[in-house]
Design an enzyme around this catalytic site. Structure first.
Site, PDB file in Angstrom:
ATOM      1  N   GLU A  92       0.879  -1.180   0.000  1.00 44.37           N
ATOM      2  CA  GLU A  92       0.000   0.000   0.000  1.00 44.37           C
ATOM      3  C   GLU A  92       0.905   1.214   0.000  1.00 44.37           C
ATOM      4  OE1 GLU A  92      -1.425   2.952   0.807  1.00 44.37           O
ATOM      5  OE2 GLU A  92      -2.513   2.418   2.639  1.00 44.37           O
ATOM      6  N   CYS A  97      -2.895   8.293   3.684  1.00 44.67           N
ATOM      7  CA  CYS A  97      -2.678   7.804   2.318  1.00 44.67           C
ATOM      8  C   CYS A  97      -3.846   8.164   1.405  1.00 44.67           C
ATOM      9  CB  CYS A  97      -2.385   6.312   2.307  1.00 44.67           C
ATOM     10  SG  CYS A  97      -3.399   5.332   3.397  1.00 44.67           S
TER      11      CYS A  97
HETATM   12  P1  NDP Z   1       8.946   5.074   4.118  1.00 44.42           P
HETATM   13  O1  NDP Z   1       8.324   4.354   3.001  1.00 44.42           O
HETATM   14  O2  NDP Z   1      10.433   5.216   4.123  1.00 44.42           O
HETATM   15  O3  NDP Z   1       8.568   4.383   5.515  1.00 44.42           O
HETATM   16  C1  NDP Z   1       7.555   3.410   5.703  1.00 44.42           C
HETATM   17  C2  NDP Z   1       8.110   2.227   6.512  1.00 44.42           C
HETATM   18  O4  NDP Z   1       9.096   1.523   5.756  1.00 44.42           O
HETATM   19  C3  NDP Z   1       8.799   2.634   7.804  1.00 44.42           C
HETATM   20  O5  NDP Z   1       8.566   1.677   8.816  1.00 44.42           O
HETATM   21  C4  NDP Z   1      10.259   2.613   7.381  1.00 44.42           C
HETATM   22  O6  NDP Z   1      11.144   2.502   8.454  1.00 44.42           O
HETATM   23  C5  NDP Z   1      10.287   1.367   6.534  1.00 44.42           C
HETATM   24  N1  NDP Z   1      11.446   1.261   5.654  1.00 44.42           N
HETATM   25  C6  NDP Z   1      12.268   2.233   5.195  1.00 44.42           C
HETATM   26  N2  NDP Z   1      13.190   1.722   4.347  1.00 44.42           N
HETATM   27  C7  NDP Z   1      12.961   0.385   4.287  1.00 44.42           C
HETATM   28  C8  NDP Z   1      13.558  -0.689   3.572  1.00 44.42           C
HETATM   29  N3  NDP Z   1      14.574  -0.503   2.743  1.00 44.42           N
HETATM   30  N4  NDP Z   1      13.029  -1.915   3.725  1.00 44.42           N
HETATM   31  C9  NDP Z   1      11.970  -2.129   4.528  1.00 44.42           C
HETATM   32  N5  NDP Z   1      11.357  -1.139   5.228  1.00 44.42           N
HETATM   33  C10 NDP Z   1      11.849   0.095   5.112  1.00 44.42           C
HETATM   34  O7  NDP Z   1       8.256   6.467   4.243  1.00 44.42           O
HETATM   35  P2  NDP Z   1       8.886   7.842   4.761  1.00 44.42           P
HETATM   36  O8  NDP Z   1       8.762   7.843   6.209  1.00 44.42           O
HETATM   37  O9  NDP Z   1      10.253   8.070   4.210  1.00 44.42           O
HETATM   38  O10 NDP Z   1       7.879   8.886   4.102  1.00 44.42           O
HETATM   39  C11 NDP Z   1       8.127   9.368   2.780  1.00 44.42           C
HETATM   40  C12 NDP Z   1       6.831   9.617   2.046  1.00 44.42           C
HETATM   41  O11 NDP Z   1       6.089   8.403   1.950  1.00 44.42           O
HETATM   42  C13 NDP Z   1       5.877  10.579   2.716  1.00 44.42           C
HETATM   43  O12 NDP Z   1       6.196  11.894   2.407  1.00 44.42           O
HETATM   44  C14 NDP Z   1       4.559  10.149   2.135  1.00 44.42           C
HETATM   45  O13 NDP Z   1       4.407  10.777   0.884  1.00 44.42           O
HETATM   46  C15 NDP Z   1       4.718   8.661   1.951  1.00 44.42           C
HETATM   47  N6  NDP Z   1       4.115   7.880   3.030  1.00 44.42           N
HETATM   48  C16 NDP Z   1       2.980   7.208   2.765  1.00 44.42           C
HETATM   49  C17 NDP Z   1       2.339   6.509   3.759  1.00 44.42           C
HETATM   50  C18 NDP Z   1       1.059   5.798   3.484  1.00 44.42           C
HETATM   51  O14 NDP Z   1       0.209   5.725   4.360  1.00 44.42           O
HETATM   52  N7  NDP Z   1       0.898   5.194   2.339  1.00 44.42           N
HETATM   53  C19 NDP Z   1       2.850   6.471   5.115  1.00 44.42           C
HETATM   54  C20 NDP Z   1       4.113   7.139   5.286  1.00 44.42           C
HETATM   55  C21 NDP Z   1       4.694   7.831   4.267  1.00 44.42           C
HETATM   56  P3  NDP Z   1      11.735   3.835   9.103  1.00 44.42           P
HETATM   57  O15 NDP Z   1      10.622   4.821   9.267  1.00 44.42           O
HETATM   58  O16 NDP Z   1      12.211   3.327  10.377  1.00 44.42           O
HETATM   59  O17 NDP Z   1      12.785   4.322   8.140  1.00 44.42           O
END
Ligand code: NDP
Length: 469
Positions: A243, A277
């Site tokens: 998602e 989202c």
């Molecule tokens: P990320 O996609 O980086 O974070 C989501 C999750 O993935 C967090 O738990 C993160 O860990 C984890 N993660 C990061 N890198 C990896 C990896 N290589 N392998 C597995 N898991 C990983 O989102 P961001 O926090 O960087 O946000 C960036 C943008 O994403 C936002 O500006 C927004 O546009 C979008 N976003 C969308 C969401 C939604 O509901 N669909 C939710 C959050 C963000 P950690 O945080 O510890 O790095």
């Protein structure tokens, strides 16, 4: 200062390293969260693996009852957990905030507890009978984001557990504390090892999703991380539910009565300060209605109090982190520099990652604030001349999670809805998800669905027994 812990094999674990987690509204430290190592990931996956066979061999009824007990624990602790969510994530206690998030956690646990996925006779004639059974996949890696940290973790872990899988959950490094506390509480009513956590940054997420002993990945987050996870899954060939957020368009049909929709339109765009989202991220309005829609949204926005969410009177909190705060400010600055009208509402506190509620007019497709997911309280309002033009605009981006059509006539709205490319198209509402209704993205917003019977199927392995009569 309080130190929080991960749960592995039903026990609280110690970590060598910790990070301070600060309240995004005040900057005050909430507590210390563990930073795990790759070895900790191995231990958590091992715990989940060892618990899985016994958990899968419990009866369906036993697992239903266990999930119902989890719902009860969530309900009993919802005040405590809502307080932690507000201090860690920022969304207010009041309105559609952290108490609302806890209600959702309870609902999205109760519903799967009541659902059944019995064997299905998929074909039968006088010569043969074919029955489809659904078995658990094994160990599920759940990667949760920071915007609705507990609710989205519940969406991932409850269907998995309900169907006989065990789980290793990694909360976002920005919002681990409330999640670790939720897992500590609910694992008290589950057998040890059924639900485990690891915490740390993306490195730990990468170690978990590429782990050879993972059988399924549930991920909610950004498109770029989603792509990395798809690559990582070549290590274990785990199926993935992805998602990846969206850039949802809302189209207001010409002549729609504005006063009837303005409240739902506002919250459709500004829920959780836009950090959702499936929020409205682009609003398309017919040129004849543009002024009245902007006026109605302005009248509504100027009455919505912004501030520290622990104050019951506030309905909008801060952005969750400095990365997000900077990103939204940059997109607004870009719109301003390109001659768009930027209208801001609300007195914002001096400390914390606050932004005013922002409407951006005189803006077009191609501007960054329209084309990039802002994930914040800044709504671009775009004029259109014909419905075909608005539909073309809505469909032109690769993001395709949700969309909405707002209209006086449901019949006309359904016709437009049928032409929109998105996982869900809402009519006269936006983001109105329900635990019985499948939810997931199209195109670059991901694949697979969550919720309801389809969500349960997504955490199972189908197997057919084919009998010759
Ligand atoms: P990320 O996609 O980086 O974070 C989501 C999750 O993935 C967090 O738990 C993160 O860990 C984890 N993660 C990061 N890198 C990896 C990896 N290589 N392998 C597995 N898991 C990983 O989102 P961001 O926090 O960087 O946000 C960036 C943008 O994403 C936002 O500006 C927004 O546009 C979008 N976003 C969308 C969401 C939604 O509901 N669909 C939710 C959050 C963000 P950690 O945080 O510890 O790095």
């Amino acid at each position: 200062m309080q130190t929080y812990h991960n749960t592995v094999r039903g026990k609280q674990t110690e970590a060598n390293e910790h990070q301070e987690i600060c309240n995004p509204a005040t900057g005050i430290t909430l507590g210390l969260a563990p930073i795990n190592s790759e070895l900790d990931v191995d231990l958590a996956v091992d715990a989940a693996r060892q618990a899985q066979k016994a958990w899968a061999s419990t009866s369906d009824q036993e697992r239903r009852e266990a999930v119902a007990r989890v719902a009860q624990v969530l309900e009993e602790n919802s005040g405590y957990l809502a307080g932690l969510i507000t201090q860690e994530q920022g969304k207010p206690l009041s309105g559609p905030g952290s108490r609302f998030e806890m209600q959702a956690c309870v609902g999205w646990t109760q519903v799967p507890s009541a659902l059944e996925l019995p064997p299905e006779v998929v074909y039968e004639d006088d010569k043969r009978k074919d029955v489809l059974y659904r078995f658990p996949l094994g160990v599920v890696a759940a990667i949760a984001p920071w915007n609705w940290p507990l609710m989205i973790a519940i969406w991932q872990i409850i269907p998995a557990i309900r169907m006989g899988n065990t789980v290793v959950l990694k909360p976002s490094e920005y919002t681990p504390i409330a999640t670790l506390e939720m897992v500590r509480l609910i694992s008290q009513v589950l057998p040890p090892g059924v639900l485990n956590t690891v915490s740390g940054d993306g490195r730990i997420g990468a170690a978990l999703t590429s782990h050879p002993d993972i059988d399924k990945i549930m991920f909610t987050g950004s498109e770029s991380t989603g792509r990395r996870i798809v690559e990582a899954s070549s290590q274990n060939l785990a199926p993935i539910t992805l998602e990846l957020g969206g850039n949802d368009a809302a189209i207001i049909m010409p002549g729609t009565e504005t006063s009837a929709i303005v409240e739902d339109l506002f919250w459709g765009a500004f829920l959780n300060a836009g950090q959702t989202c499936a929020c409205i991220k682009r609003l398309y309005v017919h040129e004849n209605d543009y002024d009245s829609v902007v006026a109605a949204l302005s009248d509504f926005a100027c009455q919505v109090p912004i501030g520290d969410g622990m104050d019951e009177s506030n309905l909008i909190g801060p952005l969750q982190n400095t990365m997000q705060h900077n990103k939204v400010k940059e997109l607004i600055a870009d719109a301003r520099a390109n001659g768009c009208d930027v209208i801001e509402f609300g007195d914002i506190p001096e400390t914390g990652y606050f932004l005013p509620l922002t409407l951006v007019g005189n803006i077009r497709d191609g501007h960054r604030l329209v084309d990039e997911e802002q994930f914040g309280p800044a709504l671009p309002i775009i004029r259109y001349r014909s419905l075909d033009e608005a539909i073309g605009s809505a469909n032109r981006l690769s993001a395709a999670l949700g969309a909405s059509v707002w209209a006086n006539s449901l019949e006309e709205a359904e016709l437009v809805a049928s032409k929109l490319e998105a996982g869900t198209v809402w009519i006269n509402q936006h983001g109105a998800i329900h635990p019985m209704v499948p939810f997931g993205g199209n195109k670059a917003s991901g694949y697979g669905v969550e919720f309801g019977i389809e969500g349960l199927k997504a955490v199972t392995q189908p197997r057919v027994i084919s009998i010759k009569k």
